[in-house]
Design a protein around this motif. Sequence first.
Motif, short mmCIF file in Angstrom:
data_model
loop_
_atom_site.label_atom_id
_atom_site.label_comp_id
_atom_site.label_asym_id
_atom_site.label_seq_id
_atom_site.Cartn_x
_atom_site.Cartn_y
_atom_site.Cartn_z
N GLY A 156 0.81 -1.20 0.00
CA GLY A 156 0.00 0.00 0.00
C GLY A 156 0.85 1.26 0.00
N ILE A 157 0.17 2.39 -0.06
CA ILE A 157 0.80 3.70 -0.01
C ILE A 157 1.16 4.00 1.44
CG2 ILE A 157 0.45 6.18 -0.43
CD1 ILE A 157 -1.54 5.43 -2.63
N THR A 158 2.28 4.67 1.66
CA THR A 158 2.69 4.98 3.03
C THR A 158 3.21 6.40 3.14
OG1 THR A 158 3.93 4.10 4.94
CG2 THR A 158 5.12 4.25 2.85
N GLN A 159 3.28 6.91 4.36
CA GLN A 159 3.93 8.18 4.64
C GLN A 159 5.24 7.92 5.36
OE1 GLN A 159 1.27 11.01 6.64
NE2 GLN A 159 0.85 11.96 4.66
N LEU A 160 6.30 8.58 4.91
CA LEU A 160 7.63 8.43 5.48
C LEU A 160 8.30 9.78 5.59
CD1 LEU A 160 8.81 5.48 3.17
CD2 LEU A 160 8.20 5.25 5.60
N LEU A 161 9.34 9.84 6.40
CA LEU A 161 10.21 11.01 6.39
C LEU A 161 11.15 10.92 5.20
CD1 LEU A 161 10.99 11.27 10.21
CD2 LEU A 161 9.28 12.52 8.89
N SER A 162 11.58 12.05 4.69
CA SER A 162 12.32 12.09 3.43
C SER A 162 13.57 11.23 3.46
CB SER A 162 12.68 13.54 3.09
OG SER A 162 13.27 14.19 4.21
N TYR A 163 14.33 11.24 4.56
CA TYR A 163 15.55 10.45 4.60
C TYR A 163 15.25 8.95 4.61
CZ TYR A 163 14.92 9.29 9.55
OH TYR A 163 14.43 8.79 10.73
N GLN A 164 14.08 8.58 5.16
CA GLN A 164 13.71 7.17 5.19
C GLN A 164 13.42 6.64 3.78
OE1 GLN A 164 10.37 7.60 7.83
NE2 GLN A 164 11.58 7.29 9.68
N ALA A 165 12.79 7.47 2.97
CA ALA A 165 12.41 7.06 1.62
C ALA A 165 13.52 7.21 0.60
CB ALA A 165 11.19 7.86 1.17
N ALA A 166 14.58 7.94 0.93
CA ALA A 166 15.60 8.32 -0.05
C ALA A 166 16.19 7.15 -0.83
CB ALA A 166 16.70 9.12 0.62
N PRO A 167 16.64 6.06 -0.22
CA PRO A 167 17.22 4.95 -1.01
C PRO A 167 16.23 4.32 -1.98
CG PRO A 167 17.89 4.77 1.28
CD PRO A 167 16.81 5.81 1.23
N ALA A 168 14.98 4.14 -1.53
CA ALA A 168 13.97 3.55 -2.41
C ALA A 168 13.61 4.48 -3.55
CB ALA A 168 12.72 3.17 -1.60
N LEU A 169 13.64 5.78 -3.32
CA LEU A 169 13.41 6.73 -4.40
C LEU A 169 14.55 6.67 -5.41
CD1 LEU A 169 12.11 9.90 -2.52
CD2 LEU A 169 10.77 8.30 -3.88
N ALA A 170 15.77 6.55 -4.89
CA ALA A 170 16.94 6.52 -5.77
C ALA A 170 16.94 5.32 -6.69
CB ALA A 170 18.22 6.55 -4.93
N ASP A 171 16.49 4.17 -6.18
CA ASP A 171 16.51 2.97 -7.04
C ASP A 171 15.18 2.72 -7.75
OD1 ASP A 171 14.75 1.74 -5.20
OD2 ASP A 171 16.36 0.64 -4.19
N GLY A 172 14.22 3.64 -7.57
CA GLY A 172 12.98 3.56 -8.32
C GLY A 172 11.94 2.60 -7.77
N THR A 173 12.18 2.03 -6.61
CA THR A 173 11.19 1.09 -6.05
C THR A 173 10.05 1.82 -5.36
OG1 THR A 173 12.59 0.84 -4.09
CG2 THR A 173 12.79 -0.83 -5.82
N LEU A 174 10.23 3.10 -5.06
CA LEU A 174 9.15 3.95 -4.56
C LEU A 174 9.15 5.25 -5.35
CD1 LEU A 174 9.22 3.74 -0.63
CD2 LEU A 174 7.62 2.62 -2.20
N GLN A 175 7.99 5.88 -5.43
CA GLN A 175 7.91 7.19 -6.04
C GLN A 175 6.98 8.06 -5.22
OE1 GLN A 175 6.24 5.63 -9.86
NE2 GLN A 175 4.73 7.28 -9.61
N PRO A 176 7.23 9.38 -5.18
CA PRO A 176 6.38 10.27 -4.38
C PRO A 176 5.02 10.49 -5.04
CG PRO A 176 8.01 11.54 -5.57
CD PRO A 176 8.33 10.10 -5.83
N VAL A 177 4.01 10.66 -4.21
CA VAL A 177 2.68 11.02 -4.68
C VAL A 177 2.15 12.16 -3.83
CG1 VAL A 177 2.17 8.71 -5.56
CG2 VAL A 177 1.54 9.29 -3.21
N LEU A 178 1.17 12.87 -4.32
CA LEU A 178 0.53 13.96 -3.58
C LEU A 178 1.56 15.01 -3.11
CD1 LEU A 178 -1.91 11.77 -1.44
CD2 LEU A 178 -2.48 13.09 -3.48
#
Length: 310
Positions: A235-257
């Motif tokens: 599902g969709i989750t809320q995280l702090l930016s540093y927590q999501a950073a590695p997954a954003l970098a490798d494309g396994t997560l993307q920001p929404v809203l």
Amino acid sequence: MDKLREMEIFVAIVDRGSFTAASEKLGMSAGGVSRAVNSLESRLGTQLLARTTRTVRPTDAGMAYLEACRKVLDTITDAEASIAADPLNPVGTLTVSAPVLFGQRYVAPLVNAFALRYPDVTINAMYADRATRLLEDGVDVALRIGHLGDSSTYAIPLGFVRRGTYAAPSCLAERGEPVHPRDLIHHHCVSFTGVSQPLEWVFNENGSRLPVRVRPRMVVDLAPAAILAAVEGVGITQLLSYQAAPALADGTLQPVLTSFEPESVPVSLLHVERRSTSGKIRAFVEYVTETLRKNPHLQAADATATRTSR
């Protein structure tokens, strides 16, 4: 038993919340602690502690005496520290706490480097996704993400982290991307209690706080669990930016809203006010503050950095 020792025992009981915990801290028997309090109350002619089978709390007289005891003991501690401490070679045991993921990524390397630089300091590092209580938990220095409400501490501002909403590409491909926070009612959500309330997530719309009810498919209390669940499409989750950073970098997560991103969250380094002259604490605070302030993950990306939340 001398008066100073009785003061130490009394303060330990209040700080630890029980005779047993105080005896463990002081290396005494529970009976010895009880006798010391009885002696102290008899000498002062008043009851300092109200006892039940489950709790111990100071009376009104006890609260007044507690403050006096702290001042006396702190004066002695500070005097000894100022004489004995070598600013170039601090000694003693230092207890440090930080949130799990931030601690692992950014604090642990600094703790390791500090230990190598100052071999006479023994370090107790505690990583937990909860706000540690410095006095009650015996913590010397704590990295805190969020609002501060403890008046007994000094707070050194380090920066801010953003709160964002993230989803796996597979999750969005299945259900589409939400365009407004209220669209989350049609999506599976993973609530991470370190960032959001389980049933209500907070956003920002036109400068105003926007709470939105969600129906979480999963609730977790550790950031790595929330990240893994989101990456695997739960599902969709809320995280702090540093927590999501590695997954954003490798494309396994993307920001929404992203246009509804809530307020940024302050990051601070705390230490207990009455221990402010301790050589080991002063050395550690000076050692890590400059590095953490330069950490790019503590630089808020927008104007919300001037506000605080949570």
